[in-house]
Scaffold this active site. Structure first.
Site, PDB file in Angstrom:
ATOM      1  CB  SER A 615      -0.971  -0.110   1.167  1.00  0.00           C
ATOM      2  OG  SER A 615      -0.382  -0.320   2.367  1.00  0.00           O
ATOM      3  CG  ASN A 618       2.271  -0.469  -5.789  1.00  0.00           C
ATOM      4  OD1 ASN A 618       2.695   0.302  -6.463  1.00  0.00           O
ATOM      5  ND2 ASN A 618       2.332  -1.550  -5.224  1.00  0.00           N
ATOM      6  CE1 TYR A 619      -4.547   0.044  -4.925  1.00  0.00           C
ATOM      7  CE2 TYR A 619      -2.685  -1.347  -3.617  1.00  0.00           C
ATOM      8  CZ  TYR A 619      -3.653  -1.184  -4.832  1.00  0.00           C
ATOM      9  OH  TYR A 619      -3.977  -2.006  -5.565  1.00  0.00           O
ATOM     10  CG  LEU A 620      -1.018   4.288   1.499  1.00  0.00           C
ATOM     11  CD1 LEU A 620      -0.264   3.952   2.837  1.00  0.00           C
ATOM     12  CD2 LEU A 620      -2.667   4.573   1.674  1.00  0.00           C
TER      13      LEU A 620
END
Length: 661
Positions: A615, A618-620
């Site tokens: 995360s 790639n996501y935060l």
DNA sequence: AGCGCCACTTAGAAGGCTGCTG
DNA sequence: CAGCAGCCTTCTAAGTGGCGCT
């Protein structure tokens, strides 16, 4: 989530809505093998849509914790200095070193850092290219090929049925692939063994093929022993020899690891051609064990500028093709033989090309923030639609939004492991409970997602969603699609009509980032160690949402026990010292250490099976973390290592303390 | 509408490196 | 001063989603 509450309330007001009966929409299971079915986007009248076959596709740790080096024994009353090195490693000053030496070393590091900062391409300050153009100039040396096969020494033998057999070179190479893996679980699996044996036999000569008929009669013992010995030998090299190797590797990186892109030297992510070996598919992959063949220059397409120096193929070889396509980001590509898919050589995450895309991704997610309320309201409304397809889309969207499920593209059966995402859920993947553990309308999810990671969750949903799910499951059996009127293309088409650039995966990014931001707001603490624990907990909340798991570290129990032991020692010391007045300073230090360890222990325990790195990577939205660090006065390198700081250089540079996702 | 292909992101495992500790 | 825990890097599989063609 607050939208959930309002949805619930609404459903209570309007309990008895009309439910369309739709006798045709169900496709019965067709034997054991599941069959993909229907996808008709809603025809004007939904009630008699006939199922159509869904298409099939041919398709082929970092934890952000501070270095433990920062927790260390203190000597004498003097505060020990810890210098953070560029590589993210911390180096404690050695007692032996003189003050001047320490100072010089630190100056050197600062200088190096400044140097690097000066070198950095601040692409985010430049104007973007017109749509579709990825670069204007691209030059590189082509991919690096792995070394060729080294035949076995004469004293290492393969045995068949107890007798030594000298294999032909191609057969021997493949045999060694297997031998190297014999203590891996893979080689015990029937599918793996069968696939391997089948492909291995293809590499054999006619005579070998006639002789070697049964894998169980093959003895790879000596090959395996040789491999173990080699690994051991490599480990036991002297410092000097290791240095020589390191330098040789560095030379390869220097030569092949970089390209020139629009006047800037950029690091390539994967410049090495994947070496041959046995395919290691995850989970119950039907192709596991198949031979992944050696890639030749004749298989490789080169992409670069017309005006650039074209990379030389290895001596005696030629490239499959040299093209000059500035609408793509890859430098080289080849087709892999196991799945028939394309592999690419691309730039490192810290490059302009990757960074710009990443930035854009978070900007799209932020845009979703401005319209997510409307979109949620709409899918709540759509749950009542007379069109079965619309209802299914609404429920799917509800899952994607609330549970951060992946879109769930279709996969070709028999080509990959049986995993699903939202749109490809089948009826056996959910169980409906009118009540469960005192909660109403609970959906129990149990399926294998990407990488065969199990998703298991019991989720209370709104009545309307629950009722729809019951409807979708009527007259279906195991193997049938839950959303038989839906696929990712129609879902994404719908989403992009709601907001440009909106797709299913944007919800994951959005919900991950917004969750981090919210959690960080709530968790406020005093000292740095506790702040970091809060950060990790916020990160963990996201990882749990996104179902990012890991196997518990092999050393988990041991390292936990070690930490507990150290804490115990610390506590004992405190007990003794606290009665001795003059040891005040020691007591204080010991208390600090203890607190730090307690925090560390909590963090580690909570993190046993959670992978934070995915995360974080790639996501935060990195700007949330950068702003948090600024506000909390936490050094950025406590949460981002060097690699991450490079990747997120754009965010680090542009983010002020008041950034809001 | 649907297929097939392509490009690119996301993912956990494995392996390597390094600095702490006993 | 070696052994090893834990962090970091590398590797490559496995997803997502767009596009062009029919």
């Amino acid at each position: 989530m607050d939208f959930e509450d309002s949805a619930d309330r609404r459903s209570q007001v309007n309990v008895k809505e009309e439910l369309e009966e739709d006798p045709d929409f169900v496709t019965k299971g067709k034997g054991k093998k599941r069959k993909r079915k229907v996808d008709n986007t809603d025809a004007p009248s939904s009630t008699s849509e006939a199922p159509l076959p869904k298409k099939k596709r041919k398709k082929a740790a970092e934890e952000g914790q501070e270095n433990s080096a920062t927790v260390k024994k203190k000597i004498k009353g003097k505060k020990e200095k810890v210098i953070k090195e560029e590589g993210g490693h911390s180096v404690s000053t050695k007692k032996k070193k003189t003050k001047e030496e320490i100072e010089a070393a630190r100056a050197l590091k600062v200088k190096k850092k400044e140097e690097e900062e000066k070198q950095r391409w601040r692409w985010w300050e430049e104007e973007k290219y017109e749509d579709g153009v990825k670069w204007k100039f691209l030059e590189h040396k082509g991919p690096y090929f792995p070394p060729g096969y080294q035949p076995l020494p004469d004293d290492v033998k393969f045995y068949y049925n107890g007798k030594p057999v000298k294999l032909s070179l191609p057969a021997e190479e493949v045999a060694l692939f297997f031998a190297q893996m014999v203590d891996h679980e893979y080689t015990t699996k029937e599918v793996f063994r069968n696939n391997f044996f089948k492909d291995w036999r293809k590499e054999m000569t006619l005579e070998e093929r006639q002789l070697i008929m049964d894998l169980n009669k093959c003895d790879f013992g000596e090959l395996h022993a040789m491999h173990i010995k080699k690994v051991e030998a490599r480990k036991n090299l002297s410092k000097e020899e290791k240095l020589v190797n390191k330098e040789a590797n560095q030379k390869i990186v220097d030569e092949y690891g970089y390209c020139v892109l629009d006047h800037h030297r950029e690091r390539i992510g994967n410049f090495k051609i994947e070496p041959p070996g046995l395919f290691r598919g995850r989970g119950d992959h039907p192709k596991q064990g198949m031979l992944k063949k050696r890639i030749q220059p004749e298989d490789v397409i080169i992409n670069c500028s017309k005006g650039s120096r074209i990379p030389e193929p290895p001596a005696g070889h030629r490239w499959k093709e040299v093209r000059h396509d500035s609408t793509v980001t890859w430098l080289a590509s080849w087709t892999e033989n196991v799945q028939g898919s394309c592999k690419y050589v691309m730039l490192n995450a810290n490059s302009k090309l990757k960074g710009e895309k990443d930035w854009e991704k978070y900007e799209v997610a932020r845009k979703l923030k401005t319209c997510v309320d409307a979109i949620r309201a709409q899918y709540q409304e759509d749950l009542k639609s007379k069109q079965m397809g619309t209802r299914q889309r609404a429920v799917a969207l509800y899952f994607i939004d609330k549970l951060a499920l992946r879109a769930g593209n279709e996969k070709e059966e028999g080509e990959t492991a049986d995993t699903v995402g939202c749109c490809s859920l089948r009826v056996e993947h959910i169980t409906l409970h009118d009540t469960l553990d005192g909660q109403k309308c609970v959906v129990e999810f149990d399926f294998l997602g990407k990488d065969c990671i199990r998703y298991y969750n019991k989720v209370p949903v709104t009545k309307r969603v629950f009722k729809n799910l019951k409807l979708f499951m009527e007259n279906k059996q195991e193997g049938d699609d839950l959303f038989d009127r839906l696929n990712t293309q129609t879902l994404n088409k719908h989403l992009s009509s709601l907001m440009p650039g909106l797709t299913a995966k944007v919800f994951r990014t959005y919900n991950a980032s917004i969750t981090l931001q919210q959690q960080l707001k709530e968790l406020v603490k005093e000292n740095v160690a506790e702040k970091l624990l809060s950060y990790n907990r916020a990160n963990r909340a996201v990882a749990i949402l996104c179902n990012h798991q890991r196997a518990p570290p092999k050393t988990f129990e041991q390292s936990m026990a070690n930490l507990q032991a150290k804490m115990f020692t610390c506590k004992s010391i405190l007990c003794v010292f606290s009665v001795v007045e003059k040891k005040k300073k020691a007591v204080q230090r010991c208390e600090e250490q203890l607190l730090k360890m307690e925090v560390q222990a909590t963090d580690r325990e909570e993190n046993k099976q959670i992978a934070l790195s995915t995360s974080k990577l790639n996501y935060l939205d990195p700007r949330i973390s950068v702003a948090w660090c600024k506000n909390m006065e936490v050094p950025l390198d406590k949460i981002y290592n060097k690699t991450l700081r490079d990747k997120f250089a754009w965010a680090i540079d542009m983010t002020e303390h008041d950034f809001v996702f």
